[in-house]
Design a protein around this motif. Structure first.
Motif, PDB file in Angstrom:
ATOM      1  N   SER A   5     -14.069   2.672  -1.166  1.00 33.03           N
ATOM      2  CA  SER A   5     -13.940   1.608  -2.160  1.00 33.03           C
ATOM      3  C   SER A   5     -14.620   0.327  -1.684  1.00 33.03           C
ATOM      4  O   SER A   5     -15.327  -0.344  -2.449  1.00 33.03           O
ATOM      5  CB  SER A   5     -12.461   1.346  -2.452  1.00 33.03           C
ATOM      6  OG  SER A   5     -12.298   0.271  -3.348  1.00 33.03           O
ATOM      7  N   ASP A  20      -1.649   5.702  -5.906  1.00 31.63           N
ATOM      8  CA  ASP A  20      -2.064   6.204  -4.584  1.00 31.63           C
ATOM      9  C   ASP A  20      -1.888   5.155  -3.495  1.00 31.63           C
ATOM     10  O   ASP A  20      -2.323   5.366  -2.355  1.00 31.63           O
ATOM     11  CB  ASP A  20      -3.511   6.693  -4.619  1.00 31.63           C
ATOM     12  CG  ASP A  20      -4.511   5.573  -4.840  1.00 31.63           C
ATOM     13  OD1 ASP A  20      -4.093   4.429  -5.147  1.00 31.63           O
ATOM     14  OD2 ASP A  20      -5.727   5.825  -4.700  1.00 31.63           O
ATOM     15  N   ARG A  29      -7.822  -2.178  -3.597  1.00 38.59           N
ATOM     16  CA  ARG A  29      -9.136  -2.022  -4.235  1.00 38.59           C
ATOM     17  C   ARG A  29      -9.553  -3.324  -4.921  1.00 38.59           C
ATOM     18  O   ARG A  29     -10.713  -3.729  -4.850  1.00 38.59           O
ATOM     19  CB  ARG A  29      -9.104  -0.875  -5.239  1.00 38.59           C
ATOM     20  CG  ARG A  29      -9.084   0.507  -4.615  1.00 38.59           C
ATOM     21  CD  ARG A  29      -9.382   1.566  -5.668  1.00 38.59           C
ATOM     22  NE  ARG A  29      -9.271   2.910  -5.107  1.00 38.59           N
ATOM     23  CZ  ARG A  29      -8.172   3.653  -5.176  1.00 38.59           C
ATOM     24  NH1 ARG A  29      -7.088   3.179  -5.782  1.00 38.59           N
ATOM     25  NH2 ARG A  29      -8.140   4.866  -4.630  1.00 38.59           N
ATOM     26  N   ARG A  30      -8.617  -3.954  -5.592  1.00 38.14           N
ATOM     27  CA  ARG A  30      -8.912  -5.230  -6.249  1.00 38.14           C
ATOM     28  C   ARG A  30      -9.255  -6.308  -5.225  1.00 38.14           C
ATOM     29  O   ARG A  30     -10.160  -7.117  -5.440  1.00 38.14           O
ATOM     30  CB  ARG A  30      -7.718  -5.684  -7.085  1.00 38.14           C
ATOM     31  CG  ARG A  30      -7.438  -4.805  -8.310  1.00 38.14           C
ATOM     32  CD  ARG A  30      -6.183  -5.275  -9.026  1.00 38.14           C
ATOM     33  NE  ARG A  30      -6.273  -6.704  -9.331  1.00 38.14           N
ATOM     34  CZ  ARG A  30      -5.249  -7.537  -9.284  1.00 38.14           C
ATOM     35  NH1 ARG A  30      -4.055  -7.115  -8.917  1.00 38.14           N
ATOM     36  NH2 ARG A  30      -5.418  -8.806  -9.590  1.00 38.14           N
ATOM     37  N   THR A  85       3.542   4.500  -5.388  1.00 45.77           N
ATOM     38  CA  THR A  85       4.726   4.269  -6.213  1.00 45.77           C
ATOM     39  C   THR A  85       5.811   5.312  -5.987  1.00 45.77           C
ATOM     40  O   THR A  85       6.991   4.971  -5.819  1.00 45.77           O
ATOM     41  CB  THR A  85       4.335   4.249  -7.700  1.00 45.77           C
ATOM     42  OG1 THR A  85       3.384   3.195  -7.919  1.00 45.77           O
ATOM     43  CG2 THR A  85       5.549   4.011  -8.582  1.00 45.77           C
ATOM     44  N   GLY A 113       0.897   1.077  -6.283  1.00 48.13           N
ATOM     45  CA  GLY A 113       0.329   1.862  -7.372  1.00 48.13           C
ATOM     46  C   GLY A 113       0.324   3.347  -7.067  1.00 48.13           C
ATOM     47  O   GLY A 113       0.832   3.784  -6.027  1.00 48.13           O
ATOM     48  N   TYR A 165       0.809  -1.217   0.000  1.00 47.03           N
ATOM     49  CA  TYR A 165       0.000   0.000   0.000  1.00 47.03           C
ATOM     50  C   TYR A 165       0.848   1.276   0.000  1.00 47.03           C
ATOM     51  O   TYR A 165       0.358   2.362   0.289  1.00 47.03           O
ATOM     52  CB  TYR A 165      -0.992   0.016   1.174  1.00 47.03           C
ATOM     53  CG  TYR A 165      -0.394  -0.119   2.560  1.00 47.03           C
ATOM     54  CD1 TYR A 165       0.041   0.996   3.278  1.00 47.03           C
ATOM     55  CD2 TYR A 165      -0.312  -1.362   3.187  1.00 47.03           C
ATOM     56  CE1 TYR A 165       0.562   0.878   4.551  1.00 47.03           C
ATOM     57  CE2 TYR A 165       0.201  -1.497   4.460  1.00 47.03           C
ATOM     58  CZ  TYR A 165       0.636  -0.375   5.144  1.00 47.03           C
ATOM     59  OH  TYR A 165       1.143  -0.511   6.417  1.00 47.03           O
ATOM     60  N   SER A 183      -4.045   0.451  -5.298  1.00 49.39           N
ATOM     61  CA  SER A 183      -4.424  -0.313  -6.490  1.00 49.39           C
ATOM     62  C   SER A 183      -4.718  -1.766  -6.173  1.00 49.39           C
ATOM     63  O   SER A 183      -5.726  -2.334  -6.619  1.00 49.39           O
ATOM     64  CB  SER A 183      -3.315  -0.219  -7.544  1.00 49.39           C
ATOM     65  OG  SER A 183      -3.148   1.102  -8.004  1.00 49.39           O
TER      66      SER A 183
END
Length: 261
Positions: free
Chosen positions: A235, A198, A204-205, A174, A196, A171, A201
């Motif tokens: 999310s 923020d 969220r998945r 990048t 990612g 988390y 990425s």
């Protein structure tokens, strides 16, 4: 236990402290215990002073009172992740079906195996080195370790039947990876750190897919940065999950539990 050869412990402590090791005394004792010859101690000390993670030099890390094997390049368990384990144990009922995603060394898997009595326990990671390490750590625990991206490698029969999904997913945004301590950014696998643009990425998945894999009343539990809580809660809510925030300032730790109605 006394070292197997004469050594100057104060000098070792001083060298480690000068190199920036905050817990120089404790690290000195661990290095002394790990080395069986003066040459081995000199090698371990030089590598530590050069910035290699202590856990790689020892071959293990302490997590939730357990000794977890850690191979070079594999994500090192952090003390803050104990909050994730505690939160997961609080929300989970008896004999749960459990999956630990982004499992790294399998530290969380092992900790949950000792706290719960799972009817099914598994872990998964996309990094082959992490999978190999986790498989070593779960020997004797009646747990399976899968290689693949999040839920992809799991047996389809568990879709919609899991009671607990935990994920210590990457988390760190990048652009912030370059600002991490050298021990992490130079030695641990980038896939275990980079979340990612923020930092959310992967998480969220995880939330989106967990809504399909959890049984009604099941819980997703993740670790996240404090400043990312609001965005991740939003999310998870969009995915149909009901999030609750857990924080421990002492360990600088934040976890979210998210229930599938």
């Amino acid at each position: 236990m006394a070292p197997p050869f004469p050594t100057d412990r104060p000098a070792l402590v001083h060298r480690l402290r000068t190199a920036g090791c905050v817990y120089a005394e404790d690290e000195a004792d661990l290095l002394l215990a790990a080395a069986d010859t003066p040459a081995a101690l000199a090698d371990l000390t030089a590598r530590r002073v050069a910035g290699e993670p202590l856990e790689y030099l020892l071959g293990w890390a302490e997590f939730c009172g357990l000794r977890i094997a850690v191979d070079e390049g594999v994500f090192v368990p952090r003390a803050r992740t104990a909050l994730l384990v505690e939160a997961a144990a609080e929300v989970t009922g008896p004999a749960p079906a459990v999956i630990d995603l982004c499992c790294g060394s399998g530290a969380t898997t092992v900790a949950l195996a000792h706290r719960l009595a799972p009817r099914w326990l598994a872990a998964a990671d996309i990094d082959p080195a992490a999978v190999a390490c986790a498989r070593r750590n779960v020997v004797g625990l009646n747990a399976e370790v899968y290689e693949g991206d999040l839920f992809d490698p799991l047996p389809r029969r568990w879709r919609g039947r899991l009671d607990l999904v935990v994920a210590n997913a990457p988390y760190v945004p990048t652009d912030a990876v370059a600002l991490m301590p050298p021990e992490a950014r130079l030695h641990e696998a980038p896939v275990a750190l980079d979340g990612g643009p923020d930092g959310l990425s992967v998480l969220r998945r995880v939330g989106s897919d967990a809504a399909d894999w959890l049984a009604p009343g099941g819980h997703l539990v993740v670790e996240v940065g404090t400043t990312q809580v609001d965005a991740l809660c939003e999310s998870f809510q969009k995915a149909g999950l009901s999030p609750t925030v857990h924080q421990d300032e002492t360990r600088d730790a934040t976890a979210l539990t998210a229930r599938r109605p």
